[in-house]
Every structure is written in structure tokens, then in C-alpha cells.
Design an enzyme around this catalytic site. Structure first.
Site, PDB file in Angstrom:
ATOM      1  N   CYS A   1       0.628   2.875  -2.804  1.00  0.00           N
ATOM      2  CA  CYS A   1      -0.359   2.616  -1.740  1.00  0.00           C
ATOM      3  C   CYS A   1      -0.862   1.179  -1.811  1.00  0.00           C
ATOM      4  O   CYS A   1      -1.110   0.542  -0.780  1.00  0.00           O
ATOM      5  CB  CYS A   1      -1.540   3.584  -1.860  1.00  0.00           C
ATOM      6  SG  CYS A   1      -1.065   5.316  -1.794  1.00  0.00           S
TER       7      CYS A   1
HETATM    8  C1  BEZ Z   1       1.289   5.878  -5.114  1.00  0.00           C
HETATM    9  O1  BEZ Z   1       0.713   5.363  -4.179  1.00  0.00           O
HETATM   10  O2  BEZ Z   1       1.846   5.228  -5.973  1.00  0.00           O
HETATM   11  C2  BEZ Z   1       1.357   7.375  -5.231  1.00  0.00           C
HETATM   12  C3  BEZ Z   1       0.299   8.135  -4.777  1.00  0.00           C
HETATM   13  C4  BEZ Z   1       0.370   9.511  -4.907  1.00  0.00           C
HETATM   14  C5  BEZ Z   1       1.489  10.109  -5.453  1.00  0.00           C
HETATM   15  C6  BEZ Z   1       2.564   9.306  -5.881  1.00  0.00           C
HETATM   16  C7  BEZ Z   1       2.497   7.945  -5.755  1.00  0.00           C
END
Ligand code: BEZ
Length: 212
Positions: free
Chosen positions: A46
Site C-alpha cells: 500500500c
Molecule cells: C501490503 O500492502 O503490503 C499488504 C497489505 C495487506 C496484506 C498483504 C499485503
């Protein structure tokens, strides 16, 4: 949960965001919009996604597109995380992030898919036109960061095909030949497409991109 389909009016809402209270339709104004959810603040993928959207600011502005993100985290979490995004992605996030702690907006837009995760939003994307109609919906899992080049490409196609009687073929990119809409008769072609056309098959007619 409500079902939102292409062509529907994007449901309106008033909510808190990292930039204060927002009424979605008023905030959109006459612009196109991208509403996109992410699973959680302070997560790696994210962080790269929101940094990428910030870096593409001028590309979105060129296309009259406003961007707005969403997760079920609160305002102070968003504000703290934005500092990390700016620092690590070398950019400045100046678009709002909706603080959907009560899951009002994510429920309205069906952004929580319980068989993927009961509590967190998946990576939904809604592209909305200036009439507030939903023009595109894509959903990615948490494990896959989005390709924002693809979203720019789709916006180019949506904006082109909104104003010209063409469609865009597989892997089309801005500047490449377009498909003449099947609703256009051969007799109409010279007037609508003065740059010419090529008939590959009676149902597959190509023309240079009309808005260049
Ligand atoms: C991420 O943004 O890295 C992420 C968020 C939730 C689950 C897996 C990855």
C-alpha cells in the site's frame, strides 16, 4: 452491501478523510474520479501504491482526474502514514484518504470480500465520469499491487470512447489505431473518420486515433 455495476450512478457519501470531511459528489465536481481502497495503513505494498499515485499527480491532472484512497484506518493513522509514504517514496501525498473506520463507504462500495479478509478492504478501483457514472471496476487481492500505468491507459480509452464512436483494441495505448464502433455504417465513415480507415474484415475496421 450494495451491488454497483457499470453505468450506475456512483453512490454518494459524506465521510472523514485525511483532509477533513468530504462529500464525495461535491468533491468530484466536474472531474473524473478514481476511488480506490487498500487493505491497511503502514503496510508495504500500500505504501508503494499511494506513493505511485502521488507521483502521477500531473498525469491525473492532465486527464482531469481526481484520486481518493480509502481504508478502514482512522484519520490520525492516515496522517502519520502519509509522512512515511512521503519519506520513503520521495513524493507528496496531497489527495485525500478516506478514514472508513465504521466501514460505511467500504460496505456501500462492496470493498470488503469476507472470503478474502473479513475486516480489511481489498484493492478495489472505481473510475467515475463527470456525470458520476461508474465507468470501470477492477478488484485486486491484497497481495498484488496495482499497475497505475494501466489505470492511466484505461482512462485514456474511457475518455476517448466517451466522445468518439470508437473502441480500443487489446493492449491499445494512447496514439495507436482504434476500432470503429460496429454501430457506424460504412457510409458514415468518411465524415466521422476523415483520417481514413482500413477494413480488415467487415466487422473489424481500424482508424487512426480521432482526437489527435
Ligand atoms: C501490503 O500492502 O503490503 C499488504 C497489505 C495487506 C496484506 C498483504 C499485503
Amino acid at each position: 452491501m450494495s451491488v454497483i455495476r457499470l453505468g450506475d450512478t456512483a453512490p454518494n457519501f459524506t465521510t472523514q478523510s485525511s483532509l477533513g470531511e468530504i462529500n464525495f459528489h461535491e468533491w468530484l465536481g466536474d472531474s473524473w474520479g478514481i476511488l480506490f481502497s487498500h487493505p491497511a495503513d503502514y503496510t508495504p505494498v500500500c505504501t508503494t501504491e499511494l506513493g505511485t499515485v502521488a507521483k502521477y499527480k500531473s498525469e491525473f491532472e492532465k486527464r482531469n482526474v481526481k484520486t481518493i484512497a480509502l481504508s478502514v484506518d482512522g484519520v490520525s493513522s492516515h496522517q502519520g502514514w502519509i509522512k512515511d509514504i512521503n519519506e520513503t517514496q520521495n513524493t507528496e501525498v496531497d489527495f485525500p484518504i478516506i478514514a472508513d473506520e465504521d466501514k460505511k463507504v467500504s460496505t456501500l462500495y462492496d470493498m470488503i470480500h469476507p472470503n478474502a479478509d473479513n475486516n480489511l478492504t481489498v484493492r478495489s478501483v472505481f473510475i467515475i465520469d463527470p456525470d458520476k457514472k461508474v465507468k470501470l471496476i477492477i478488484v485486486y487481492p491484497a497481495s498484488t499491487g496495482r499497475n497505475f500505468e494501466e489505470l492511466l491507459r484505461v482512462i485514456d480509452s474511457l475518455q476517448l470512447t466517451a466522445y468518439h464512436k470508437v473502441a480500443t483494441p487489446a493492449n491499445w495505448k494512447n496514439g495507436e489505431d482504434c476500432v470503429i464502433s460496429p454501430a457506424v455504417s460504412n457510409e458514415q465513415i468518411p465524415e466521422l473518420f476523415p483520417k481514413g480507415h482500413k477494413e480488415v474484415k467487415p466487422y473489424l475496421r481500424l482508424t487512426p486515433q480521432p482526437n489527435l
